[in-house]
Write a protein that holds these residues in place. Structure first.
Motif, PDB file in Angstrom:
ATOM      1  N   MET A   1       0.758  -1.269   0.326  1.00  0.00           N
ATOM      2  CA  MET A   1       0.004   0.156   0.113  1.00  0.00           C
ATOM      3  C   MET A   1       0.909   1.304  -0.061  1.00  0.00           C
ATOM      4  O   MET A   1       1.826   1.514   0.857  1.00  0.00           O
ATOM      5  CB  MET A   1      -0.744  -0.019   1.142  1.00  0.00           C
ATOM      6  N   ILE A   2       0.529   2.180  -1.052  1.00  0.00           N
ATOM      7  CA  ILE A   2       1.133   3.506  -1.121  1.00  0.00           C
ATOM      8  C   ILE A   2       0.872   4.452   0.161  1.00  0.00           C
ATOM      9  O   ILE A   2      -0.627   4.226   0.573  1.00  0.00           O
ATOM     10  CB  ILE A   2       1.349   4.360  -2.316  1.00  0.00           C
ATOM     11  N   LYS A   3       1.396   5.266   0.392  1.00  0.00           N
ATOM     12  CA  LYS A   3       1.078   6.450   1.645  1.00  0.00           C
ATOM     13  C   LYS A   3       1.332   7.827   1.028  1.00  0.00           C
ATOM     14  O   LYS A   3       2.424   8.109   0.537  1.00  0.00           O
ATOM     15  CB  LYS A   3       1.928   6.348   2.902  1.00  0.00           C
ATOM     16  N   SER A   4       0.356   8.644   1.319  1.00  0.00           N
ATOM     17  CA  SER A   4       0.506  10.000   0.973  1.00  0.00           C
ATOM     18  C   SER A   4       1.386  10.616   2.025  1.00  0.00           C
ATOM     19  O   SER A   4       1.675   9.989   3.005  1.00  0.00           O
ATOM     20  CB  SER A   4      -0.911  10.696   1.364  1.00  0.00           C
ATOM     21  N   MET A   5       2.296  11.907   1.847  1.00  0.00           N
ATOM     22  CA  MET A   5       2.702  12.474   2.631  1.00  0.00           C
ATOM     23  C   MET A   5       2.210  13.480   3.447  1.00  0.00           C
ATOM     24  O   MET A   5       2.903  14.178   4.354  1.00  0.00           O
ATOM     25  CB  MET A   5       4.032  12.971   2.008  1.00  0.00           C
ATOM     26  N   THR A   6       0.687  13.794   3.346  1.00  0.00           N
ATOM     27  CA  THR A   6       0.204  14.490   4.090  1.00  0.00           C
ATOM     28  C   THR A   6      -0.585  13.759   5.046  1.00  0.00           C
ATOM     29  O   THR A   6      -1.182  12.697   4.759  1.00  0.00           O
ATOM     30  CB  THR A   6      -0.654  15.543   3.350  1.00  0.00           C
ATOM     31  N   GLY A   7      -0.935  14.288   6.282  1.00  0.00           N
ATOM     32  CA  GLY A   7      -1.687  13.757   7.408  1.00  0.00           C
ATOM     33  C   GLY A   7      -1.506  14.268   8.737  1.00  0.00           C
ATOM     34  O   GLY A   7      -0.685  15.178   9.043  1.00  0.00           O
ATOM     35  N   PHE A   8      -2.460  13.793   9.834  1.00  0.00           N
ATOM     36  CA  PHE A   8      -2.577  14.489  11.066  1.00  0.00           C
ATOM     37  C   PHE A   8      -2.502  13.276  11.881  1.00  0.00           C
ATOM     38  O   PHE A   8      -3.311  12.508  11.768  1.00  0.00           O
ATOM     39  CB  PHE A   8      -3.345  15.451  11.296  1.00  0.00           C
ATOM     40  N   GLY A   9      -1.936  13.381  13.301  1.00  0.00           N
ATOM     41  CA  GLY A   9      -2.069  12.280  14.038  1.00  0.00           C
ATOM     42  C   GLY A   9      -2.102  13.070  15.598  1.00  0.00           C
ATOM     43  O   GLY A   9      -1.178  14.028  15.704  1.00  0.00           O
ATOM     44  N   ARG A  10      -2.775  12.405  16.334  1.00  0.00           N
ATOM     45  CA  ARG A  10      -2.798  12.931  17.841  1.00  0.00           C
ATOM     46  C   ARG A  10      -2.572  11.784  18.713  1.00  0.00           C
ATOM     47  O   ARG A  10      -3.500  10.850  18.600  1.00  0.00           O
ATOM     48  CB  ARG A  10      -3.980  13.763  18.205  1.00  0.00           C
ATOM     49  N   GLU A 238       1.701  -1.057  -7.007  1.00  0.00           N
ATOM     50  CA  GLU A 238       1.165  -2.559  -6.343  1.00  0.00           C
ATOM     51  C   GLU A 238       2.195  -2.872  -5.324  1.00  0.00           C
ATOM     52  O   GLU A 238       1.480  -3.422  -4.207  1.00  0.00           O
ATOM     53  CB  GLU A 238       1.063  -3.642  -7.533  1.00  0.00           C
ATOM     54  N   GLU A 239       3.163  -2.881  -5.550  1.00  0.00           N
ATOM     55  CA  GLU A 239       4.186  -3.310  -4.491  1.00  0.00           C
ATOM     56  C   GLU A 239       4.203  -2.311  -3.184  1.00  0.00           C
ATOM     57  O   GLU A 239       4.055  -3.186  -2.181  1.00  0.00           O
ATOM     58  CB  GLU A 239       5.733  -3.237  -5.036  1.00  0.00           C
ATOM     59  N   GLY A 240       3.766  -1.027  -3.410  1.00  0.00           N
ATOM     60  CA  GLY A 240       3.788  -0.315  -2.101  1.00  0.00           C
ATOM     61  C   GLY A 240       4.801  -0.176  -1.701  1.00  0.00           C
ATOM     62  O   GLY A 240       6.207  -0.335  -1.984  1.00  0.00           O
ATOM     63  N   GLY A 241       4.718   0.732  -0.361  1.00  0.00           N
ATOM     64  CA  GLY A 241       6.044   1.149   0.610  1.00  0.00           C
ATOM     65  C   GLY A 241       6.150   2.469   0.201  1.00  0.00           C
ATOM     66  O   GLY A 241       5.624   3.454  -0.464  1.00  0.00           O
ATOM     67  N   ALA A 242       7.399   3.010   0.252  1.00  0.00           N
ATOM     68  CA  ALA A 242       8.135   4.336   0.179  1.00  0.00           C
ATOM     69  C   ALA A 242       8.669   4.223  -1.271  1.00  0.00           C
ATOM     70  O   ALA A 242       9.666   4.054  -1.549  1.00  0.00           O
ATOM     71  CB  ALA A 242       9.017   4.823   0.896  1.00  0.00           C
ATOM     72  N   VAL A 243       7.567   4.423  -2.391  1.00  0.00           N
ATOM     73  CA  VAL A 243       8.100   4.443  -3.750  1.00  0.00           C
ATOM     74  C   VAL A 243       7.855   5.816  -4.580  1.00  0.00           C
ATOM     75  O   VAL A 243       8.091   5.721  -5.666  1.00  0.00           O
ATOM     76  CB  VAL A 243       6.979   3.453  -4.618  1.00  0.00           C
ATOM     77  N   GLY A 244       7.777   6.729  -3.828  1.00  0.00           N
ATOM     78  CA  GLY A 244       7.600   8.027  -4.478  1.00  0.00           C
ATOM     79  C   GLY A 244       8.900   8.512  -5.304  1.00  0.00           C
ATOM     80  O   GLY A 244       8.628   8.946  -6.388  1.00  0.00           O
ATOM     81  N   ARG A 245       9.782   8.242  -5.039  1.00  0.00           N
ATOM     82  CA  ARG A 245      11.166   8.737  -5.725  1.00  0.00           C
ATOM     83  C   ARG A 245      11.322   7.903  -6.933  1.00  0.00           C
ATOM     84  O   ARG A 245      11.731   8.248  -8.050  1.00  0.00           O
ATOM     85  CB  ARG A 245      12.542   8.439  -4.779  1.00  0.00           C
ATOM     86  N   LYS A 246      11.111   6.607  -6.871  1.00  0.00           N
ATOM     87  CA  LYS A 246      10.986   5.567  -8.189  1.00  0.00           C
ATOM     88  C   LYS A 246      10.204   6.082  -9.120  1.00  0.00           C
ATOM     89  O   LYS A 246      10.219   5.820 -10.144  1.00  0.00           O
ATOM     90  CB  LYS A 246      10.883   4.303  -7.650  1.00  0.00           C
ATOM     91  N   LEU A 247       9.003   6.389  -8.619  1.00  0.00           N
ATOM     92  CA  LEU A 247       7.762   6.635  -9.496  1.00  0.00           C
ATOM     93  C   LEU A 247       8.107   8.127 -10.234  1.00  0.00           C
ATOM     94  O   LEU A 247       7.985   8.222 -11.390  1.00  0.00           O
ATOM     95  CB  LEU A 247       6.372   6.760  -8.774  1.00  0.00           C
ATOM     96  N   ASP A 248       8.803   8.910  -9.466  1.00  0.00           N
ATOM     97  CA  ASP A 248       9.087  10.226 -10.210  1.00  0.00           C
ATOM     98  C   ASP A 248      10.186  10.091 -10.960  1.00  0.00           C
ATOM     99  O   ASP A 248      10.095  10.619 -12.151  1.00  0.00           O
ATOM    100  CB  ASP A 248       9.505  11.030  -8.966  1.00  0.00           C
ATOM    101  N   PHE A 249      10.978   9.095 -11.037  1.00  0.00           N
ATOM    102  CA  PHE A 249      11.986   8.802 -12.082  1.00  0.00           C
ATOM    103  C   PHE A 249      11.234   8.127 -13.053  1.00  0.00           C
ATOM    104  O   PHE A 249      11.740   8.494 -14.413  1.00  0.00           O
ATOM    105  CB  PHE A 249      13.150   7.655 -11.398  1.00  0.00           C
ATOM    106  N   LEU A 250      10.469   7.260 -12.975  1.00  0.00           N
ATOM    107  CA  LEU A 250       9.871   6.767 -13.994  1.00  0.00           C
ATOM    108  C   LEU A 250       8.905   7.642 -14.865  1.00  0.00           C
ATOM    109  O   LEU A 250       9.023   7.788 -16.223  1.00  0.00           O
ATOM    110  CB  LEU A 250       8.789   5.699 -13.701  1.00  0.00           C
TER     111      LEU A 250
END
Length: 292
Positions: A1-10, A238-250
């Motif tokens: 599962m991919i994750k957004s970089m925006t969020g809030f937690g308490r 589909e693989e998920g995880g921290a994939v933002g940089r890899k996708l940006d390169f593609l």
């Protein structure tokens, strides 16, 4: 599962006489960056807090705000500063003698003067403080991750839809290529016959001209690479995880191939498809910036 970089937690946790509240918010950032705001007596925890954050977050700008309540206030005591009180009393006596005034100084009046009494904090047990802070911090981290995963699920579907649309554009460009070659064959044949006034001009002459043209405008290599990049991007999602940089390169590689197709295009329909493809790749890149 991919994750957004925006969020809030308490996270809030109470144990013994301490109650901690941790609030955190995260936004897009190229790398992991944490801004941690701690009460002064908790400054010793900053490095440990940063270590916990790295267990949950790989990328993004995270701001963390920590508050601590001592429910018994047992860590503070009243301190009497006798020397300061004696100096105040001496000055009052001097004023009384010099000005001929009655010295009506009392202990209650003296006790209200600055610094005669002060609050002194007792050293807190650092292990106890960190144990409670760590629990509240992890609660906030889990909430933050849940929020990032919810937004990540929406991003996943949007990116998949965009990749499917780009795949259809690439397929259309591939299907258009033979039609362009055939149209050029007819055009060059008519032109050569007109120039040479020979209705029986050899097909080999026309074929050689078409081959030269095809070398200049053929986009087979680009479309093959584009299809490969699109399928790779889907697999990475589909693989998920921290994939933002890899996708940006593609996405950068996709944009390179789309630019080449557009520069080779000598056909309005292909140009429009390439322009649409570049537009969708740019939208893709914008969304990828939100992914951890």
């Amino acid at each position: 599962m991919i994750k957004s970089m925006t969020g809030f937690g308490r996270g809030e946790y109470q144990e013994g006489s301490y109650r901690f509240t941790v609030e955190m918010k995260s936004v897009n950032h190229r790398y992991f960056d944490a801004g941690i705001k701690l009460p002064r007596k908790l400054n010793f925890c900053e490095s440990a807090v940063r270590t916990v954050l790295k267990d949950y977050i790989r990328r993004g700008k995270v701001d963390v705000f920590v508050t601590c309540e001592d429910l018994t206030a047992a860590d503070a005591s009243v301190k009497y500063n006798g020397k300061i009180a004696e100096e105040y009393a001496a000055y009052f006596r001097q004023m009384s003698e010099n000005l001929g005034l009655v010295n009506d100084l009392t202990a209650s009046v003296l006790g209200q003067l600055p610094e005669v009494f002060s609050m002194e904090e007792k050293p807190a047990d650092e292990d106890v403080l960190w144990a409670v802070l760590e629990k509240s911090l992890k609660i906030a981290c889990r909430q933050l991750i849940e929020a990032r995963e919810r937004e990540g699920a929406a991003l996943f579907q949007d990116l998949m839809d965009k990749l499917d649309g780009m795949g259809r554009d690439v397929q259309a460009i591939e299907e258009r290529s033979p039609q362009i070659m055939e149209a050029y064959r007819e055009k060059i044949g008519a032109k050569l016959r007109e120039i040479l006034a020979d209705p029986q001009i050899e097909e080999s002459r026309i074929a050689s001209e078409v081959i030269l043209y095809a070398d200049k405008v053929c986009t087979d290599e680009e479309t093959v690479r584009l299809k490969s990049h699109i399928e790779t991007a889907k697999a990475v999602l589909e693989e998920g995880g921290a994939v933002g940089r890899k996708l940006d390169f593609l996405a950068q590689e996709m944009n390179r191939e789309a630019n080449t197709i557009l520069s080779k295009a000598n056909d309005l329909a292909t140009s429009n498809l390439a322009i649409n493809l570049k537009t969708e790749i740019e939208k893709l890149r914008e969304q990828i910036q939100n992914i951890e």
